[in-house]
Design a protein around this motif. Structure first.
Motif, PDB file in Angstrom:
ATOM      1  N   VAL A 128       3.685  40.396  13.754  1.00  0.00           N
ATOM      2  CA  VAL A 128       4.741  41.342  13.400  1.00  0.00           C
ATOM      3  C   VAL A 128       4.558  42.593  14.247  1.00  0.00           C
ATOM      4  CG1 VAL A 128       5.664  42.817  11.578  1.00  0.00           C
ATOM      5  CG2 VAL A 128       4.947  40.472  11.046  1.00  0.00           C
ATOM      6  N   GLY A 129       5.586  42.939  15.023  1.00  0.00           N
ATOM      7  CA  GLY A 129       5.521  44.123  15.876  1.00  0.00           C
ATOM      8  C   GLY A 129       5.953  45.366  15.117  1.00  0.00           C
ATOM      9  N   ILE A 130       5.117  46.401  15.152  1.00  0.00           N
ATOM     10  CA  ILE A 130       5.356  47.616  14.371  1.00  0.00           C
ATOM     11  C   ILE A 130       5.378  48.841  15.280  1.00  0.00           C
ATOM     12  CG2 ILE A 130       4.452  49.115  12.544  1.00  0.00           C
ATOM     13  CD1 ILE A 130       3.125  46.635  11.337  1.00  0.00           C
ATOM     14  N   ILE A 131       6.356  49.715  15.057  1.00  0.00           N
ATOM     15  CA  ILE A 131       6.394  51.022  15.708  1.00  0.00           C
ATOM     16  C   ILE A 131       6.055  52.083  14.670  1.00  0.00           C
ATOM     17  CG2 ILE A 131       7.926  52.777  16.685  1.00  0.00           C
ATOM     18  CD1 ILE A 131       9.317  50.639  18.263  1.00  0.00           C
ATOM     19  N   LEU A 132       5.161  52.998  15.023  1.00  0.00           N
ATOM     20  CA  LEU A 132       4.796  54.110  14.150  1.00  0.00           C
ATOM     21  C   LEU A 132       5.546  55.358  14.591  1.00  0.00           C
ATOM     22  CD1 LEU A 132       0.899  53.700  13.929  1.00  0.00           C
ATOM     23  CD2 LEU A 132       2.658  52.694  12.458  1.00  0.00           C
ATOM     24  N   ALA A 133       6.222  56.015  13.663  1.00  0.00           N
ATOM     25  CA  ALA A 133       6.926  57.262  13.952  1.00  0.00           C
ATOM     26  C   ALA A 133       6.418  58.346  13.008  1.00  0.00           C
ATOM     27  CB  ALA A 133       8.434  57.081  13.791  1.00  0.00           C
ATOM     28  N   ASP A 134       5.532  59.195  13.518  1.00  0.00           N
ATOM     29  CA  ASP A 134       4.912  60.246  12.715  1.00  0.00           C
ATOM     30  C   ASP A 134       4.432  61.334  13.671  1.00  0.00           C
ATOM     31  OD1 ASP A 134       2.770  61.752  11.187  1.00  0.00           O
ATOM     32  OD2 ASP A 134       3.388  60.329   9.640  1.00  0.00           O
ATOM     33  N   LEU A 170      19.056  54.358  13.179  1.00  0.00           N
ATOM     34  CA  LEU A 170      18.356  53.140  13.568  1.00  0.00           C
ATOM     35  C   LEU A 170      19.011  51.909  12.949  1.00  0.00           C
ATOM     36  CD1 LEU A 170      14.493  52.810  13.710  1.00  0.00           C
ATOM     37  CD2 LEU A 170      15.903  50.932  12.911  1.00  0.00           C
ATOM     38  N   LYS A 171      19.335  51.977  11.664  1.00  0.00           N
ATOM     39  CA  LYS A 171      19.922  50.828  10.977  1.00  0.00           C
ATOM     40  C   LYS A 171      21.343  50.545  11.460  1.00  0.00           C
ATOM     41  CE  LYS A 171      18.439  48.583   8.295  1.00  0.00           C
ATOM     42  NZ  LYS A 171      17.667  47.325   8.430  1.00  0.00           N
ATOM     43  N   THR A 172      22.022  51.580  11.955  1.00  0.00           N
ATOM     44  CA  THR A 172      23.356  51.377  12.512  1.00  0.00           C
ATOM     45  C   THR A 172      23.281  50.633  13.834  1.00  0.00           C
ATOM     46  OG1 THR A 172      24.199  53.388  11.449  1.00  0.00           O
ATOM     47  CG2 THR A 172      25.446  52.532  13.319  1.00  0.00           C
ATOM     48  N   ILE A 173      22.292  51.014  14.647  1.00  0.00           N
ATOM     49  CA  ILE A 173      22.157  50.412  15.979  1.00  0.00           C
ATOM     50  C   ILE A 173      21.397  49.093  15.934  1.00  0.00           C
ATOM     51  CG2 ILE A 173      21.297  50.785  18.329  1.00  0.00           C
ATOM     52  CD1 ILE A 173      21.465  53.814  17.736  1.00  0.00           C
ATOM     53  N   PHE A 174      20.343  49.053  15.110  1.00  0.00           N
ATOM     54  CA  PHE A 174      19.478  47.867  15.028  1.00  0.00           C
ATOM     55  C   PHE A 174      19.373  47.398  13.570  1.00  0.00           C
ATOM     56  CE2 PHE A 174      17.770  50.820  18.274  1.00  0.00           C
ATOM     57  CZ  PHE A 174      17.991  50.062  19.416  1.00  0.00           C
ATOM     58  N   PRO A 175      20.407  46.781  13.031  1.00  0.00           N
ATOM     59  CA  PRO A 175      20.417  46.426  11.597  1.00  0.00           C
ATOM     60  C   PRO A 175      19.322  45.448  11.180  1.00  0.00           C
ATOM     61  CG  PRO A 175      22.231  45.376  12.769  1.00  0.00           C
ATOM     62  CD  PRO A 175      21.648  46.368  13.720  1.00  0.00           C
ATOM     63  N   ASP A 176      18.778  44.677  12.113  1.00  0.00           N
ATOM     64  CA  ASP A 176      17.771  43.685  11.753  1.00  0.00           C
ATOM     65  C   ASP A 176      16.353  44.259  11.690  1.00  0.00           C
ATOM     66  OD1 ASP A 176      19.690  41.708  11.589  1.00  0.00           O
ATOM     67  OD2 ASP A 176      19.468  41.133  13.693  1.00  0.00           O
ATOM     68  N   ILE A 177      16.152  45.455  12.213  1.00  0.00           N
ATOM     69  CA  ILE A 177      14.825  46.067  12.166  1.00  0.00           C
ATOM     70  C   ILE A 177      14.589  46.648  10.778  1.00  0.00           C
ATOM     71  CG2 ILE A 177      13.369  47.919  13.074  1.00  0.00           C
ATOM     72  CD1 ILE A 177      14.732  47.597  15.757  1.00  0.00           C
ATOM     73  N   LYS A 178      13.453  46.331  10.195  1.00  0.00           N
ATOM     74  CA  LYS A 178      13.103  46.844   8.874  1.00  0.00           C
ATOM     75  C   LYS A 178      12.510  48.250   9.002  1.00  0.00           C
ATOM     76  CE  LYS A 178      13.867  42.764   6.947  1.00  0.00           C
ATOM     77  NZ  LYS A 178      15.007  42.504   6.051  1.00  0.00           N
ATOM     78  N   VAL A 179      12.996  49.156   8.185  1.00  0.00           N
ATOM     79  CA  VAL A 179      12.471  50.521   8.162  1.00  0.00           C
ATOM     80  C   VAL A 179      11.704  50.742   6.873  1.00  0.00           C
ATOM     81  CG1 VAL A 179      13.026  52.983   8.166  1.00  0.00           C
ATOM     82  CG2 VAL A 179      14.348  51.404   9.584  1.00  0.00           C
ATOM     83  N   ILE A 180      10.465  51.191   7.007  1.00  0.00           N
ATOM     84  CA  ILE A 180       9.647  51.540   5.852  1.00  0.00           C
ATOM     85  C   ILE A 180       9.271  53.010   5.973  1.00  0.00           C
ATOM     86  CG2 ILE A 180       7.526  51.109   4.562  1.00  0.00           C
ATOM     87  CD1 ILE A 180       7.480  48.297   5.734  1.00  0.00           C
ATOM     88  N   ILE A 181       9.620  53.786   4.976  1.00  0.00           N
ATOM     89  CA  ILE A 181       9.246  55.193   4.960  1.00  0.00           C
ATOM     90  C   ILE A 181       7.811  55.316   4.448  1.00  0.00           C
ATOM     91  CG2 ILE A 181       9.750  57.469   4.023  1.00  0.00           C
ATOM     92  CD1 ILE A 181      11.867  56.407   5.956  1.00  0.00           C
ATOM     93  N   LEU A 182       6.992  56.068   5.178  1.00  0.00           N
ATOM     94  CA  LEU A 182       5.606  56.316   4.772  1.00  0.00           C
ATOM     95  C   LEU A 182       5.433  57.828   4.735  1.00  0.00           C
ATOM     96  CD1 LEU A 182       2.879  55.066   4.075  1.00  0.00           C
ATOM     97  CD2 LEU A 182       2.321  55.067   6.510  1.00  0.00           C
ATOM     98  N   SER A 183       5.361  58.383   3.525  1.00  0.00           N
ATOM     99  CA  SER A 183       5.476  59.827   3.376  1.00  0.00           C
ATOM    100  C   SER A 183       4.464  60.371   2.367  1.00  0.00           C
ATOM    101  CB  SER A 183       6.899  60.176   2.914  1.00  0.00           C
ATOM    102  OG  SER A 183       7.047  61.547   2.637  1.00  0.00           O
ATOM    103  N   VAL A 224       9.352  45.992  12.527  1.00  0.00           N
ATOM    104  CA  VAL A 224       9.244  47.029  11.499  1.00  0.00           C
ATOM    105  C   VAL A 224       9.020  48.388  12.152  1.00  0.00           C
ATOM    106  CG1 VAL A 224       7.880  47.880   9.536  1.00  0.00           C
ATOM    107  CG2 VAL A 224       8.269  45.429   9.816  1.00  0.00           C
ATOM    108  N   VAL A 225       9.638  49.414  11.560  1.00  0.00           N
ATOM    109  CA  VAL A 225       9.329  50.798  11.921  1.00  0.00           C
ATOM    110  C   VAL A 225       8.750  51.480  10.691  1.00  0.00           C
ATOM    111  CG1 VAL A 225      10.260  53.053  12.553  1.00  0.00           C
ATOM    112  CG2 VAL A 225      11.082  50.998  13.706  1.00  0.00           C
ATOM    113  N   LEU A 226       7.524  51.989  10.832  1.00  0.00           N
ATOM    114  CA  LEU A 226       6.904  52.802   9.780  1.00  0.00           C
ATOM    115  C   LEU A 226       7.199  54.253  10.120  1.00  0.00           C
ATOM    116  CD1 LEU A 226       3.357  51.302   9.036  1.00  0.00           C
ATOM    117  CD2 LEU A 226       5.263  51.543   7.448  1.00  0.00           C
ATOM    118  N   MET A 227       7.945  54.952   9.278  1.00  0.00           N
ATOM    119  CA  MET A 227       8.477  56.258   9.646  1.00  0.00           C
ATOM    120  C   MET A 227       8.198  57.330   8.601  1.00  0.00           C
ATOM    121  SD  MET A 227      11.956  57.141  11.510  1.00  0.00           S
ATOM    122  CE  MET A 227      12.924  55.835  10.785  1.00  0.00           C
ATOM    123  N   ASP A 228       7.755  58.475   9.082  1.00  0.00           N
ATOM    124  CA  ASP A 228       7.592  59.642   8.225  1.00  0.00           C
ATOM    125  C   ASP A 228       8.948  60.316   8.040  1.00  0.00           C
ATOM    126  OD1 ASP A 228       6.411  61.610   6.699  1.00  0.00           O
ATOM    127  OD2 ASP A 228       5.573  62.700   8.400  1.00  0.00           O
TER     128      ASP A 228
END
Length: 241
Positions: free
Chosen positions: A11-17, A78-91, A59-63
């Motif tokens: 599973v490929g994950i991008i971290l945004a924090d 992100l969901k508008t442009i890439f609807p298949d990518i899962k977004v998980i908020i990590l806050s 998956v994108v793990l996003m703050d």
């Protein structure tokens, strides 16, 4: 090569924090898992869109609190442009307004940064497998927020949200539900956070039958995932928790 000789793709994950030390620590933890890896990282909401276009993550793990563009705005774009990518908020925030807004924008999960690493990894796997995951600490607050919104609308203080209007549903009307009795039962158990297997065990039906009901529910409600279905159903009074 037969199936036994194939290597399962991670599973490929991008971290945004915007906190680099936090990203580094989280990246080490994730990369220790055999079934997932961090493929890119960034510190603001603008960059995450660019990286998604470049790397096509699962998956994108996003703050939420990030410079230039925060996690709420970034999630919606992100969901508008890439609807298949899962977004998980990590806050760090457990405020229900943050939870509700990010889920409404399309996030599939809302996690807190003080989670145990094992729980975090299992939450990511749940979202990848098509489930929604909300940290137990904030679930109760989210439900209370939805109840307050329902009450305020009933007494005429506020009107239905845009998402309800878009679906053409009569706010707070059980009679107007498009679901069958069985689908309503499945939806209630979904709102309680139960898996398909647990729902099947509760209703004495097979997991395959549950999956069929879930697909029908999402289609009738014109939503993409279980989280959106649950939010709309609670706000409309179709299920109570």
């Amino acid at each position: 090569m037969d199936n036994a000789g194939k290597t399962k793709q991670k599973v490929g994950i991008i971290l945004a924090d915007d906190h680099q030390l936090f990203r580094e620590g989280l990246k080490r933890i994730i990369n220790m898992e055999s079934d997932m890896e961090v493929i890119a990282e960034c510190g603001d909401g603008i960059q995450v869109i660019e990286l998604c276009n470049q790397y096509s993550p699962d998956v994108v793990l996003m703050d939420i609190n990030m410079p230039i563009e925060n996690g709420v705005v970034a999630t919606e774009r992100l969901k508008t442009i890439f609807p298949d990518i899962k977004v998980i908020i990590l806050s760090i925030h457990d405020d229900e307004s943050y939870v509700f807004e990010t889920l409404r924008k399309g996030a599939s999960g809302y996690l807190l940064k003080d989670m145990e690493p094992e729980s975090l990894m299992n939450a990511i796997r749940s979202v990848v497998n098509g489930y929604a995951f909300i940290h137990p600490k904030v679930t109760g607050k989210l439900i209370n927020q939805l109840r307050r919104m329902t009450y305020l609308d009933e007494v005429g203080v506020v009107g239905p949200s845009a998402s309800i209007k878009e679906h053409g549903l009569k706010y707070g009307s059980v009679e107007n539900s498009p679901l069958t009795k069985r689908e309503a039962e499945v939806l209630k158990l979904m709102a309680e956070g139960k898996s398909n297997k647990a729902i099947g065990d509760n209703l004495f039906i097979s997991e395959k039958t549950v999956k069929n009901h879930v697909s029908s529910i999402l289609q009738k409600m014109e939503v993409d995932d279980r989280t959106q279905a649950v939010i709309i159903s609670i706000k409309n009074g179709w299920v109570t928790i």
